[in-house]
Design a protein around this motif. Structure first.
Motif, PDB file in Angstrom:
ATOM      1  N   GLY A 169      29.456  65.245  20.808  1.00 22.47           N
ATOM      2  CA  GLY A 169      29.512  65.967  22.075  1.00 22.47           C
ATOM      3  C   GLY A 169      30.156  65.170  23.189  1.00 22.47           C
ATOM      4  N   CYS A 170      30.251  65.782  24.379  1.00 28.68           N
ATOM      5  CA  CYS A 170      30.907  65.129  25.506  1.00 28.68           C
ATOM      6  C   CYS A 170      30.432  65.706  26.836  1.00 28.68           C
ATOM      7  CB  CYS A 170      32.422  65.317  25.391  1.00 28.68           C
ATOM      8  SG  CYS A 170      33.327  64.377  26.612  1.00 28.68           S
ATOM      9  N   ASP A 171      30.201  64.807  27.791  1.00 31.57           N
ATOM     10  CA  ASP A 171      29.755  65.231  29.133  1.00 31.57           C
ATOM     11  C   ASP A 171      30.877  65.228  30.150  1.00 31.57           C
ATOM     12  OD1 ASP A 171      26.301  63.904  29.248  1.00 31.57           O
ATOM     13  OD2 ASP A 171      27.331  65.339  27.930  1.00 31.57           O
ATOM     14  N   ASN A 172      32.092  64.885  29.729  1.00 33.46           N
ATOM     15  CA  ASN A 172      33.189  64.815  30.690  1.00 33.46           C
ATOM     16  C   ASN A 172      33.711  66.215  31.012  1.00 33.46           C
ATOM     17  OD1 ASN A 172      33.272  61.965  30.979  1.00 33.46           O
ATOM     18  ND2 ASN A 172      34.146  61.865  28.925  1.00 33.46           N
ATOM     19  N   PRO A 173      34.229  66.406  32.225  1.00 36.23           N
ATOM     20  CA  PRO A 173      34.620  67.752  32.685  1.00 36.23           C
ATOM     21  C   PRO A 173      36.105  68.047  32.574  1.00 36.23           C
ATOM     22  CG  PRO A 173      34.587  66.273  34.559  1.00 36.23           C
ATOM     23  CD  PRO A 173      34.359  65.404  33.334  1.00 36.23           C
ATOM     24  N   CYS A 174      36.811  67.447  31.613  1.00 35.78           N
ATOM     25  CA  CYS A 174      38.272  67.623  31.573  1.00 35.78           C
ATOM     26  C   CYS A 174      38.618  69.115  31.564  1.00 35.78           C
ATOM     27  CB  CYS A 174      38.856  66.920  30.356  1.00 35.78           C
ATOM     28  SG  CYS A 174      38.373  65.187  30.282  1.00 35.78           S
ATOM     29  N   SER A 175      39.491  69.482  32.458  1.00 37.87           N
ATOM     30  CA  SER A 175      39.735  70.911  32.737  1.00 37.87           C
ATOM     31  C   SER A 175      40.330  71.670  31.566  1.00 37.87           C
ATOM     32  CB  SER A 175      40.708  71.024  33.918  1.00 37.87           C
ATOM     33  OG  SER A 175      41.957  70.469  33.513  1.00 37.87           O
ATOM     34  N   PHE A 176      41.093  70.984  30.713  1.00 34.13           N
ATOM     35  CA  PHE A 176      41.844  71.648  29.632  1.00 34.13           C
ATOM     36  C   PHE A 176      41.064  71.709  28.327  1.00 34.13           C
ATOM     37  CE2 PHE A 176      42.672  67.145  30.085  1.00 34.13           C
ATOM     38  CZ  PHE A 176      42.311  66.674  28.841  1.00 34.13           C
ATOM     39  N   CYS A 177      39.885  71.078  28.285  1.00 37.66           N
ATOM     40  CA  CYS A 177      39.271  70.801  26.992  1.00 37.66           C
ATOM     41  C   CYS A 177      38.094  71.714  26.642  1.00 37.66           C
ATOM     42  CB  CYS A 177      38.779  69.352  26.968  1.00 37.66           C
ATOM     43  SG  CYS A 177      38.122  68.891  25.352  1.00 37.66           S
ATOM     44  N   ALA A 178      38.123  72.253  25.454  1.00 40.95           N
ATOM     45  CA  ALA A 178      37.051  73.162  24.980  1.00 40.95           C
ATOM     46  C   ALA A 178      36.034  72.437  24.100  1.00 40.95           C
ATOM     47  CB  ALA A 178      37.678  74.310  24.193  1.00 40.95           C
ATOM     48  N   ILE A 179      36.249  71.132  23.882  1.00 38.79           N
ATOM     49  CA  ILE A 179      35.355  70.427  22.950  1.00 38.79           C
ATOM     50  C   ILE A 179      33.893  70.479  23.379  1.00 38.79           C
ATOM     51  CG2 ILE A 179      34.798  68.157  21.979  1.00 38.79           C
ATOM     52  CD1 ILE A 179      37.836  67.685  21.733  1.00 38.79           C
ATOM     53  N   PRO A 180      33.574  70.254  24.669  1.00 37.93           N
ATOM     54  CA  PRO A 180      32.150  70.342  25.043  1.00 37.93           C
ATOM     55  C   PRO A 180      31.540  71.720  24.733  1.00 37.93           C
ATOM     56  CG  PRO A 180      33.399  69.209  26.734  1.00 37.93           C
ATOM     57  CD  PRO A 180      34.402  69.768  25.780  1.00 37.93           C
ATOM     58  N   ILE A 181      32.375  72.768  24.754  1.00 40.27           N
ATOM     59  CA  ILE A 181      31.868  74.112  24.420  1.00 40.27           C
ATOM     60  C   ILE A 181      31.465  74.150  22.941  1.00 40.27           C
ATOM     61  CG2 ILE A 181      32.494  76.565  24.233  1.00 40.27           C
ATOM     62  CD1 ILE A 181      34.681  75.998  26.395  1.00 40.27           C
ATOM     63  N   ALA A 203      34.395  58.970  18.394  1.00 42.55           N
ATOM     64  CA  ALA A 203      33.469  59.800  19.156  1.00 42.55           C
ATOM     65  C   ALA A 203      34.360  60.710  20.002  1.00 42.55           C
ATOM     66  CB  ALA A 203      32.616  58.920  20.071  1.00 42.55           C
ATOM     67  N   GLN A 204      33.769  61.635  20.739  1.00 40.51           N
ATOM     68  CA  GLN A 204      34.592  62.367  21.695  1.00 40.51           C
ATOM     69  C   GLN A 204      34.942  61.427  22.834  1.00 40.51           C
ATOM     70  OE1 GLN A 204      35.548  64.970  20.481  1.00 40.51           O
ATOM     71  NE2 GLN A 204      33.892  65.735  19.169  1.00 40.51           N
ATOM     72  N   ASP A 205      33.959  60.656  23.285  1.00 39.47           N
ATOM     73  CA  ASP A 205      34.151  59.637  24.313  1.00 39.47           C
ATOM     74  C   ASP A 205      33.340  58.409  23.909  1.00 39.47           C
ATOM     75  OD1 ASP A 205      33.198  59.276  27.842  1.00 39.47           O
ATOM     76  OD2 ASP A 205      34.150  57.911  26.416  1.00 39.47           O
ATOM     77  N   ALA A 245      38.642  55.976  23.550  1.00 44.68           N
ATOM     78  CA  ALA A 245      37.995  55.441  24.751  1.00 44.68           C
ATOM     79  C   ALA A 245      38.434  56.289  25.941  1.00 44.68           C
ATOM     80  CB  ALA A 245      38.412  53.988  24.967  1.00 44.68           C
ATOM     81  N   TYR A 246      37.529  56.487  26.890  1.00 50.14           N
ATOM     82  CA  TYR A 246      37.818  57.306  28.062  1.00 50.14           C
ATOM     83  C   TYR A 246      38.105  56.362  29.220  1.00 50.14           C
ATOM     84  CZ  TYR A 246      37.178  61.277  31.262  1.00 50.14           C
ATOM     85  OH  TYR A 246      37.364  62.270  32.182  1.00 50.14           O
ATOM     86  N   PRO A 247      39.204  56.521  29.936  1.00 48.92           N
ATOM     87  CA  PRO A 247      39.582  55.501  30.946  1.00 48.92           C
ATOM     88  C   PRO A 247      38.673  55.427  32.176  1.00 48.92           C
ATOM     89  CG  PRO A 247      41.128  57.355  30.934  1.00 48.92           C
ATOM     90  CD  PRO A 247      40.226  57.567  29.771  1.00 48.92           C
ATOM     91  N   ARG A 260      40.803  66.941  36.149  1.00 46.59           N
ATOM     92  CA  ARG A 260      39.435  66.440  36.376  1.00 46.59           C
ATOM     93  C   ARG A 260      39.150  65.214  35.497  1.00 46.59           C
ATOM     94  NH1 ARG A 260      35.866  70.989  37.886  1.00 46.59           N
ATOM     95  NH2 ARG A 260      34.300  70.161  36.448  1.00 46.59           N
ATOM     96  N   ARG A 261      40.129  64.296  35.486  1.00 48.63           N
ATOM     97  CA  ARG A 261      39.986  63.098  34.633  1.00 48.63           C
ATOM     98  C   ARG A 261      39.243  61.983  35.347  1.00 48.63           C
ATOM     99  NH1 ARG A 261      40.477  62.899  29.339  1.00 48.63           N
ATOM    100  NH2 ARG A 261      41.602  60.902  29.326  1.00 48.63           N
ATOM    101  N   GLY A 262      39.004  62.150  36.648  1.00 49.10           N
ATOM    102  CA  GLY A 262      38.178  61.149  37.345  1.00 49.10           C
ATOM    103  C   GLY A 262      38.842  59.793  37.497  1.00 49.10           C
TER     104      GLY A 262
HETATM  105  S1  SF4 Z   1      39.274  65.589  26.497  1.00 51.37           S
HETATM  106 FE1  SF4 Z   1      37.861  64.253  25.465  1.00 51.37          FE
HETATM  107  S2  SF4 Z   1      36.713  63.313  27.114  1.00 51.37           S
HETATM  108 FE2  SF4 Z   1      37.642  65.131  27.969  1.00 51.37          FE
HETATM  109  S3  SF4 Z   1      36.132  66.769  27.730  1.00 51.37           S
HETATM  110 FE3  SF4 Z   1      37.458  66.793  25.929  1.00 51.37          FE
HETATM  111  S4  SF4 Z   1      36.387  65.561  24.414  1.00 51.37           S
HETATM  112 FE4  SF4 Z   1      35.529  65.080  26.428  1.00 51.37          FE
END
Ligand code: SF4
Length: 437
Positions: free
Chosen positions: A149-161, A193-195, A230-232, A269-271
């Motif tokens: 899973g992942c808690d990051n809010p990247c705008s383009f990403c559906a992985i957390p869903i 991992a996702q992150d 790794a998440y920057p 929303r990459r922070g």
């Molecule tokens: S791009 Fe990676 S870090 Fe960002 S929400 Fe998706 S899985 Fe998480």
């Protein structure tokens, strides 16, 4: 035509699509099925039951998953398959739609649906999920998933869903898994991992990847430990001295940046900003000299202007990363970026990807040519027509470059670590002979 598969045949096959994290899930599932005395068929066409572990990341991946299911459905219609199970990310996300469209599929499950699948394939077995992973990679390397899973809010990403909130795997469990894999002959651990860098925050209240890395590095038999994803933003800098000091941690880091223009990074929303990214790369390279840095970028993001893209090209030319991958932006339902539309034409996206990878090709050739005359350690993967295909510490499996090794006098085996004198280089590969030293 009625079914021709004998019902007592408990053979099963697993088709895995998508990323290395899905590969780990399928291997864990295979371990449970094996422990439940199910037998593995060589291929989908020979199995009584078929499990398709799907990917739902972006359009291309979804298409591949749907085509694979349709092929299996045709097998079922032809009576060559008894039970068809679809699991994984696409199913996690679109089970209702798929169920309506694909009546041939017997069961739709989400991600990590091990016990549900077992109940279908081995209903009368009272069974705890204890099986050891059945590797699908060559036995000398394995992916090691340290969280889900992942808690990051990247705008383009559906992985957390599809994969839910971030959940770290307990340290003890990871070390136990490493020891069990070492017993199976694994020497290289590709940590995924996702992150990766979020590890521990949910479980131990802090980012504890550095501690985990020290414990992983102490595992007897772990010769290469390689860090991917790794998440920057909020990068735990305390892992850098650990990477630098430990011989069995590869001087390698995969850190998807996705873009570099601060405007685009903000919308994504990459922070993180361009400046902070460059400062981080500078610190990584100063604490871990000669580290191989891999990254991936998205081109054609809705708000990406020509100027933003030019800035990305300048950045890639200046910073000279070692390995670069690029994806076309894919508009995904239910993501933050969905409302931005998908205004950049595909051919423009393709053109941008081509230009970016052209720049990287030149950089890769320059870096590879600089290795001619050096002697490097490589891991033998396979013998291809008398020449050995191998990877160096700078090459992750399946995504990076290769080293071609000549060894006329000595036979080498997959999983051997050997020293190679580099004699030639191309954009992406190195060529050399077994060192006599
Ligand atoms: S791009 Fe990676 S870090 Fe960002 S929400 Fe998706 S899985 Fe998480």
């Amino acid at each position: 035509m009625k079914k021709t598969v004998p019902s007592h045949d408990n053979s099963v096959a697993i088709v895995t699509l998508g990323c290395s994290k899905n590969t780990v899930d399928s291997e864990i599932l295979a371990g449970h099925l094996k422990a439940a005395n199910l037998t593995f068929a060589e291929s989908a066409g020979q199995a009584n039951s078929l499990i398709i572990n799907t990917c739902g990341f972006i359009d291309m991946a979804k298409e591949e998953s749907i085509n694979t299911i349709l092929e299996a459905a045709a097998l079922k219609k032809a009576g060559k398959l008894q039970t068809l199970i679809v699991a994984g990310c696409l199913s996690e996300r679109y089970a209702d739609d798929l169920r309506a469209e694909m009546p041939e599929v017997d069961h739709f499950f989400g991600t990590e649906a091990y016990s549900n699948i077992l109940k279908v394939l081995s209903p009368d077995l009272k069974y705890n999920l204890l099986g050891e992973r059945v590797l699908s990679t060559p036995s000398h390397f394995a992916y090691l998933k340290i969280s889900e899973g992942c808690d990051n809010p990247c705008s383009f990403c559906a992985i957390p869903i599809m994969r839910g909130k971030h959940r770290s795997k307990p340290k003890e469990q990871i070390i136990a898994e490493m020891n069990s894999l070492v017993r199976q002959g694994v020497k290289e651990f590709v940590v995924v991992a996702q992150d990766l860098t979020y590890y521990g925050l949910d479980m131990y209240g802090n980012r504890t990847l550095a501690d985990l890395l020290k414990e992983m590095s102490d595992v007897q038999g772990a010769e290469w430990i390689r860090l991917m994803y790794a998440y920057p933003a909020k990068f735990p800098r305390d892992i850098l001295p650990v990477i630098a000091e430990r011989d069995n941690i590869c001087k390698y880091l995969d850190m998807p940046l996705q873009h570099i223009s601060t405007n685009v990074l903000k919308s994504m929303r990459r922070g993180i900003t361009r400046r902070a990214t460059e400062e981080l790369i500078g610190e990584i390279r100063s604490v871990v000299p000669n580290i191989t840095l891999r990254s991936t970028f998205i081109v054609g993001y809705p708000s990406e202007t020509q100027a933003d893209f030019d800035e990305l090209c300048d950045f890639v030319s200046e910073v000279k990363l070692d390995r670069v991958g690029a994806f076309l932006y894919s508009q995904e339902d239910d993501t933050y970026a969905y409302i931005l539309g998908d205004s950049i034409p595909t051919e423009v996206k393709e053109e941008r990807k081509k230009s970016l990878m052209e720049i990287q090709k030149g950089i890769s050739l320059e870096k590879n040519q600089a290795k001619i005359g050096t002697t490097i350690k490589v891991l033998i993967e396979e013998n291809v027509n008398g020449e050995y295909q191998a990877r160096s510490e700078a090459d992750a499996p399946e995504v990076d470059n290769e080293v071609f090794v000549r060894s006329p006098d000595k036979e080498l085996k997959p999983g051997d670590f050997v020293m190679v004198e580099i004699e030639d280089a191309s954009e992406f590969d190195l060529y050399g002979s077994l060192s006599r030293k």
